[in-house]
Design an enzyme around this catalytic site. Structure first.
Site, PDB file in Angstrom:
ATOM      1  N   PRO A   2      82.426  25.863  18.861  1.00 29.62           N
ATOM      2  CA  PRO A   2      83.362  26.971  18.662  1.00 29.62           C
ATOM      3  C   PRO A   2      84.334  27.082  19.835  1.00 29.62           C
ATOM      4  CG  PRO A   2      81.116  27.654  18.160  1.00 29.62           C
ATOM      5  CD  PRO A   2      81.025  26.294  18.781  1.00 29.62           C
ATOM      6  N   GLU A   3      85.604  27.296  19.504  1.00 30.14           N
ATOM      7  CA  GLU A   3      86.619  27.470  20.530  1.00 30.14           C
ATOM      8  C   GLU A   3      86.946  28.956  20.643  1.00 30.14           C
ATOM      9  OE1 GLU A   3      89.864  24.691  19.974  1.00 30.14           O
ATOM     10  OE2 GLU A   3      88.493  23.071  19.432  1.00 30.14           O
ATOM     11  N   LYS A  58      84.739  31.168  26.456  1.00 31.41           N
ATOM     12  CA  LYS A  58      83.964  31.025  25.223  1.00 31.41           C
ATOM     13  C   LYS A  58      82.624  31.754  25.294  1.00 31.41           C
ATOM     14  CE  LYS A  58      86.100  26.481  24.597  1.00 31.41           C
ATOM     15  NZ  LYS A  58      85.883  25.020  24.446  1.00 31.41           N
ATOM     16  N   HIS A  99      65.584  28.463  12.185  1.00 28.80           N
ATOM     17  CA  HIS A  99      66.511  28.383  13.313  1.00 28.80           C
ATOM     18  C   HIS A  99      66.983  29.755  13.775  1.00 28.80           C
ATOM     19  CE1 HIS A  99      66.421  24.109  12.763  1.00 28.80           C
ATOM     20  NE2 HIS A  99      66.947  24.182  11.555  1.00 28.80           N
ATOM     21  N   ARG A 118      70.992  23.479  16.449  1.00 32.41           N
ATOM     22  CA  ARG A 118      70.990  22.437  17.484  1.00 32.41           C
ATOM     23  C   ARG A 118      70.506  22.948  18.841  1.00 32.41           C
ATOM     24  NH1 ARG A 118      76.726  19.282  16.318  1.00 32.41           N
ATOM     25  NH2 ARG A 118      76.639  19.392  14.049  1.00 32.41           N
ATOM     26  N   LYS A 161     101.451  17.233  38.555  1.00 34.61           N
ATOM     27  CA  LYS A 161     100.319  16.568  37.905  1.00 34.61           C
ATOM     28  C   LYS A 161     100.800  15.435  37.002  1.00 34.61           C
ATOM     29  CE  LYS A 161      97.011  20.418  37.855  1.00 34.61           C
ATOM     30  NZ  LYS A 161      96.018  19.730  38.711  1.00 34.61           N
ATOM     31  N   ARG A 278      88.093  12.605  23.922  1.00 36.20           N
ATOM     32  CA  ARG A 278      88.317  13.509  22.790  1.00 36.20           C
ATOM     33  C   ARG A 278      89.386  12.939  21.873  1.00 36.20           C
ATOM     34  NH1 ARG A 278      86.803  18.694  24.191  1.00 36.20           N
ATOM     35  NH2 ARG A 278      86.752  19.064  21.931  1.00 36.20           N
TER      36      ARG A 278
END
Length: 288
Positions: A2-3, A58, A99, A118, A161, A278
């Site tokens: 989840p973001e 988060k 769970h 998980r 950068k 990613r």
């Protein structure tokens, strides 16, 4: 995982139920998730009232009336389910009750169940005065939903950068909570290549470029739109009421490899590359 929009969606769903209520019972069904639970976890929560439910990056933060903060992270597959008094609710499809690892009983008669197949989520109890300096938070960057995220800040963070722009945006020590999905979507809307150097958002004297101003506005807009849509349900994410998010139906580039670019008049094709381990989805034709 989840973001920020998914976590904020969960926070908004839980807050009306939790804030002002007390924990009458806490049923901890295992010794650990990703990390062991704090010592005497249930006993330290029972009888405590939730004064506020916030979010940092988060993490969900439940402020308690004894100056402790219950810190909760959803990990990869964590979710909360609300069962109000009298409900005969069962776990959502695919979420076996085996769970259900923590059950919070509230003074209102409502139960809040934390489910995590998980077990990459975790919970901590931290003194409020120690929160900012705690290892989980002391190096966390700015919140992207506030007024602090603007072009001048991006220019200051990224000046000099050579790191690819997408990689820099995912650096949680710079900007908190941004994840792969929403960075891909924001960069496409802004017309910026994920491969361009992050430093190009600053001018020669460090001043913000037009790109920096445009990107900061679009990041906020994408996040706010995703929150209003309940987040993106790709695998495990559900809102606190069990509903699915639907922002995934608005993806322009994420997980759309080989599809036509949706930008009007572009004619390009969505590509997938790997950056810092990613997947990155973008259009090489219109994102410069």
């Amino acid at each position: 995982m989840p973001e920020l929009p998914e976590v904020e969606t969960v926070r908004r769903g839980l807050a009306p139920v939790m804030v002002g209520a007390s924990f009458t019972t806490v049923e901890q069904r295992r010794a650990d998730l990703r990390f062991p639970f704090p010592d005497n976890f249930a006993a330290r929560l029972e009888g405590r009232r939730v004064e506020a439910l916030g979010r940092r990056a988060k993490y969900l933060l439940a402020d308690l009336d004894d100056a402790q903060v219950l810190v909760m992270h959803l990990g990869m597959s964590g979710s909360f389910r609300i069962e109000k008094a009298g409900d005969l609710a069962s776990p959502p499809p695919g979420k076996n009750a085996a769970h259900d690892h923590v059950v919070f009983g509230l003074s209102t008669g409502t139960r809040i169940i934390y489910n995590d197949p998980r077990r990459f989520g975790f919970m901590h109890l931290i003194a409020r005065q120690d929160l900012a300096g705690h290892p989980l938070f002391r190096n966390v960057g700015i919140e992207p939903l506030g007024n602090e995220l603007e072009g001048a800040l991006l220019a200051r963070l990224f000046a000099g950068k050579t790191t690819p722009l997408k990689t820099a945006l995912l650096d949680q020590t710079l900007i908190a909570g941004l994840g792969n999905i929403y960075v891909c979507e924001a960069l496409h809307r802004a017309g910026l290549s994920p491969r361009r150097a992050a430093g190009t958002l600053a001018g020669k004297k460090g001043q913000p470029t037009e790109r920096a101003h445009r990107l900061s506005e679009i990041i906020r807009a994408v996040l706010e739109e995703a929150i209003e849509a309940g987040g993106s349900s790709l695998r495990d994410h559900r809102q606190a009421d069990g509903a699915l998010g639907y922002f995934q139906h608005r993806f322009r580039v994420y997980d759309r490899e080989a599809e036509p670019c949706p930008r009007e008049g572009c004619g390009g094709t969505i590509k997938r590359i790997v950056q810092a381990g990613r997947s990155t989805f973008f259009c090489a034709k219109c994102q410069r």
